[in-house]
Design a protein around this motif. Structure first.
Motif, PDB file in Angstrom:
ATOM      1  N   GLN A 306       0.831  -1.200   0.000  1.00  0.00           N
ATOM      2  CA  GLN A 306       0.000   0.000   0.000  1.00  0.00           C
ATOM      3  C   GLN A 306       0.870   1.257   0.000  1.00  0.00           C
ATOM      4  O   GLN A 306       0.585   2.227  -0.722  1.00  0.00           O
ATOM      5  N   ALA A 310       0.957   3.987  -2.936  1.00  0.00           N
ATOM      6  CA  ALA A 310       0.599   5.360  -2.597  1.00  0.00           C
ATOM      7  C   ALA A 310       1.653   6.343  -3.099  1.00  0.00           C
ATOM      8  O   ALA A 310       1.338   7.503  -3.399  1.00  0.00           O
ATOM      9  N   ASP A 314      -2.495   8.835  -5.940  1.00  0.00           N
ATOM     10  CA  ASP A 314      -3.226   9.468  -4.840  1.00  0.00           C
ATOM     11  C   ASP A 314      -3.359   8.482  -3.679  1.00  0.00           C
ATOM     12  O   ASP A 314      -4.029   7.450  -3.814  1.00  0.00           O
ATOM     13  N   PRO A 315      -2.750   8.783  -2.522  1.00  0.00           N
ATOM     14  CA  PRO A 315      -2.806   7.851  -1.392  1.00  0.00           C
ATOM     15  C   PRO A 315      -4.225   7.516  -0.949  1.00  0.00           C
ATOM     16  O   PRO A 315      -4.508   6.367  -0.578  1.00  0.00           O
ATOM     17  N   THR A 316      -5.126   8.502  -1.001  1.00  0.00           N
ATOM     18  CA  THR A 316      -6.497   8.246  -0.587  1.00  0.00           C
ATOM     19  C   THR A 316      -7.157   7.228  -1.505  1.00  0.00           C
ATOM     20  O   THR A 316      -7.847   6.301  -1.058  1.00  0.00           O
ATOM     21  N   ARG A 317      -6.952   7.386  -2.796  1.00  0.00           N
ATOM     22  CA  ARG A 317      -7.515   6.446  -3.764  1.00  0.00           C
ATOM     23  C   ARG A 317      -6.906   5.061  -3.594  1.00  0.00           C
ATOM     24  O   ARG A 317      -7.608   4.044  -3.641  1.00  0.00           O
ATOM     25  N   ASN A 319      -5.695   3.754  -0.890  1.00  0.00           N
ATOM     26  CA  ASN A 319      -6.235   3.151   0.334  1.00  0.00           C
ATOM     27  C   ASN A 319      -7.583   2.482   0.066  1.00  0.00           C
ATOM     28  O   ASN A 319      -7.856   1.377   0.547  1.00  0.00           O
ATOM     29  N   VAL A 320      -8.422   3.139  -0.707  1.00  0.00           N
ATOM     30  CA  VAL A 320      -9.731   2.579  -1.047  1.00  0.00           C
ATOM     31  C   VAL A 320      -9.562   1.323  -1.908  1.00  0.00           C
ATOM     32  O   VAL A 320     -10.232   0.306  -1.691  1.00  0.00           O
ATOM     33  N   SER A 323      -8.650  -1.955  -0.159  1.00  0.00           N
ATOM     34  CA  SER A 323      -9.618  -2.504   0.788  1.00  0.00           C
ATOM     35  C   SER A 323      -9.972  -3.970   0.538  1.00  0.00           C
ATOM     36  O   SER A 323      -9.996  -4.774   1.486  1.00  0.00           O
TER      37      SER A 323
END
Length: 389
Positions: A306, A310, A314-317, A319-320, A323
């Motif tokens: 991860q 990242a 985009d780290p947020t994307r 992370n999703v 999942s």
């Protein structure tokens, strides 16, 4: 059997059983029967056999051979023809590297003999350990379209297709292998093995029959994994997952579960975990992070992967998109032998919540949704790695 009772030929002969539609193997057995009043008795006659239902049929070339035997006996006024067939011995001349192959495969298995490039489609058989050797060499990349069909690429210079038959042996075409550089041919020759005459495979279906049916979700998932790993290899110059015999064996056995039991949940989650999570090379990913000074809060393979991904998007994307793999990990934990019934239920509640399905969902629903989610993540993460977003 009367000669005129042989099944009529309507176009090219196919390599599939007329009774159960399954694939056929080439076998060499005795043929003993009456053909238009002549007793034909020959040993080691090539025939096509269905390993599923046992039905045998005659290859076109064998039919002509039997007709010729009948013609000889008739001309000689003999009521019988008895002999042992001599195997075809032929060097097709594609390469001077001494590969083992059986010309009978080429001449008797449907769809391989061609009026041009004689011998090109002769099957070469290899021990599956040849894949382990390629996986260990950082210059090569193995790409899978399914767990039993793919290609091997060398530094964007060349690639060649292969398949895996039901015995676990690799298949390649003599003509394809002969086009490779000599060192590559000798590399392959070290794992070359005698033919087992089992040519039926996704490799044969795709290469000869041009059969490209809708793949099962398990194969779609494995192909997406392969594309993702290929993109990572191209970006970071390293293989982020191991390819060992167990991974291929397990991936090939994955099927949508029929029954929903505790034991089946444990088995399914364990297989998926080994193929998609335990195969990650934690040390290799850690080395890449260290070399690039990328911070990672954790030492597990998923956390490290991860962090690496990242750094590419985009780290947020990311992370999703990661999942579903954490969901798989928790699915496995829920049915490990160390979990209590209360702990298992609580963990499974988080699994179903993240998959957005009912808490009491069946194993089939969990399996279907998880495979779809993982496939989608692999596809999207590949675009993150390649920068195509």
């Amino acid at each position: 059997m009367e000669l005129n009772e042989l099944p009529p030929k309507d176009g090219a002969q196919r390599a599939y059983c007329e009774a159960c539609k399954g694939p056929l193997d080439l076998v060499f057995v005795r043929f003993h029967d009456m053909v238009s009043g002549v007793e034909i008795d020959m040993n080691d006659v090539p025939q096509l056999e269905c390993p599923a239902c046992g039905l045998r049929t005659l290859p076109d070339r064998t039919r002509f051979f039997i007709m010729h035997a009948h013609e000889i006996a008739t001309k000689e006024g003999s009521p019988a023809f008895k002999s042992s067939r001599k195997k075809i011995v032929e060097d097709f001349g594609f390469t001077d590297v001494p590969f083992q192959y059986d010309p009978d495969d080429y001449y008797y298995y449907p769809g391989l003999e061609r009026p041009w490039d004689t011998g090109f489609l002769t099957p070469l058989f290899f021990n599956r350990t040849v894949l382990t050797k390629y996986d260990a060499d950082p210059r090569y990349l193995i790409r899978f379209a399914s767990p039993t069909y793919g290609d091997i690429a060398f530094e964007d210079q060349f690639s060649f297709p292969f398949g895996i038959n039901r015995h676990g042996h690799l298949l390649m075409w003599l003509g394809d292998v002969a086009k490779l550089p000599k060192p590559e041919q000798y590399y392959l020759m070290s794992e070359n093995r005698p033919s087992d005459h089992c040519i039926a495979s996704e490799f044969y279906d795709g290469q000869i029959e041009c059969i490209f049916t809708d793949l099962p979700q398990e194969s779609v998932l494995f192909a997406a994994r392969s594309e993702f790993l290929a993109a990572c290899f191209k970006r970071w110059g390293a293989k982020l997952a191991h390819l060992d015999t167990e991974v291929l064996d397990l991936a090939a056995t994955l099927r949508r579960p029929v029954h929903d039991t505790q034991a089946k949940r444990h088995s399914v989650s364990d297989v998926l975990n080994k193929v998609h999570l335990e195969s990650l090379d934690n040390a290799k990913i850690g080395a890449i992070l260290s070399g690039a000074n990328i911070e990672c809060k954790g030492t597990g393979s998923l956390k490290r992967l991860q962090a690496l991904l990242a750094s590419a998007g985009d780290p947020t994307r990311v992370n999703v998109l990661m999942s579903p793999f954490y969901v798989l990990y928790d699915f496995r934990i829920a049915y490990s032998h160390l979990s209590s019934s209360e702990g298992s239920a609580a963990t499974m509640k988080t699994v179903t919540d993240r998959l957005a399905i009912a808490a009491n969902s069946s194993l089939q629903d969990i399996y279907d949704n998880l495979l779809v989610a993982m496939t989608a993540s692999y596809v999207e993460l590949t675009t993150v790695v390649t920068g195509d977003t």
